[in-house]
Scaffold this active site. Sequence first.
Site, short mmCIF file in Angstrom:
data_model
loop_
_atom_site.label_atom_id
_atom_site.label_comp_id
_atom_site.label_asym_id
_atom_site.label_seq_id
_atom_site.Cartn_x
_atom_site.Cartn_y
_atom_site.Cartn_z
N ARG A 48 0.61 -0.79 0.08
CA ARG A 48 0.28 0.06 -0.09
C ARG A 48 1.35 1.49 0.18
O ARG A 48 0.66 2.28 -1.07
CB ARG A 48 -1.15 0.54 1.60
CG ARG A 48 -1.43 1.44 1.09
CD ARG A 48 -2.42 1.87 1.01
NE ARG A 48 -3.54 1.55 0.81
CZ ARG A 48 -4.76 1.08 -0.32
NH1 ARG A 48 -4.37 1.72 -0.97
NH2 ARG A 48 -5.27 0.44 0.12
N ILE A 62 -1.15 6.53 8.06
CA ILE A 62 -1.64 5.59 9.13
C ILE A 62 -1.53 4.45 7.84
O ILE A 62 -2.31 4.39 7.40
CB ILE A 62 -4.12 6.14 8.89
CG1 ILE A 62 -3.27 7.41 9.96
CG2 ILE A 62 -3.97 5.15 9.15
CD1 ILE A 62 -4.65 8.51 9.51
N PRO A 63 -0.19 3.66 8.09
CA PRO A 63 -0.46 2.51 7.34
C PRO A 63 -1.02 2.05 7.77
O PRO A 63 -1.83 1.00 8.77
CB PRO A 63 0.49 1.96 8.57
CG PRO A 63 1.79 3.07 8.82
CD PRO A 63 0.64 3.78 9.50
N HIS A 64 -1.90 1.01 6.47
CA HIS A 64 -2.81 -0.42 6.03
C HIS A 64 -2.44 -1.31 5.33
O HIS A 64 -2.09 -0.18 4.63
CB HIS A 64 -4.76 0.56 6.81
CG HIS A 64 -4.30 1.18 5.46
ND1 HIS A 64 -3.85 3.04 5.50
CD2 HIS A 64 -5.12 1.02 4.06
CE1 HIS A 64 -4.03 3.39 3.51
NE2 HIS A 64 -5.27 2.78 3.69
N GLY A 65 -3.26 -2.27 4.89
CA GLY A 65 -3.03 -3.02 4.19
C GLY A 65 -3.75 -1.68 2.73
O GLY A 65 -5.16 -1.52 2.95
#
Length: 145
Positions: A48, A62-65
């Site tokens: 991502r 805001i790290p997310h997949g």
Amino acid sequence: MSENILTAKTIELGADFSSKEEAIRYVGAMLRDQGYVNDEYIGEMLEREEVTSTYMGNYVAIPHGTEAAKKDVLETGLAVVTVPDGVDFGGGNIVKLLIGIAGKGNEHLEILSQIAIVCSEEENIDTILNADSKEEILSLFNEVN
């Protein structure tokens, strides 16, 4: 915010990272270790970041997949990590607050809106970055309800 989405076990104060990859892996491992995601989700978080930066401004990322990573989310959860010295997310964007997200179904949309409410106030970000305890951060996020 639901009590089990963000807990003291998914908050880390005063971390130090040499790269954004290291920071994202760390946040992903926190989510994995608390049973929110499986191991593959961490790779999806890194993917991502390659597609589009999760840097949001105001020292926040805001790290997310990816969308494909939904299958790797076991339960909705958050991980909050403060990085006092900051970590470079590229382009001169320094991150001091990492908020990792794992959202089951469409629950990530509600979580993102709650995070946006908290992080839209610069004083809230300062409060988080200067927090002496995990409880201070928990209470700030729980006030959003």
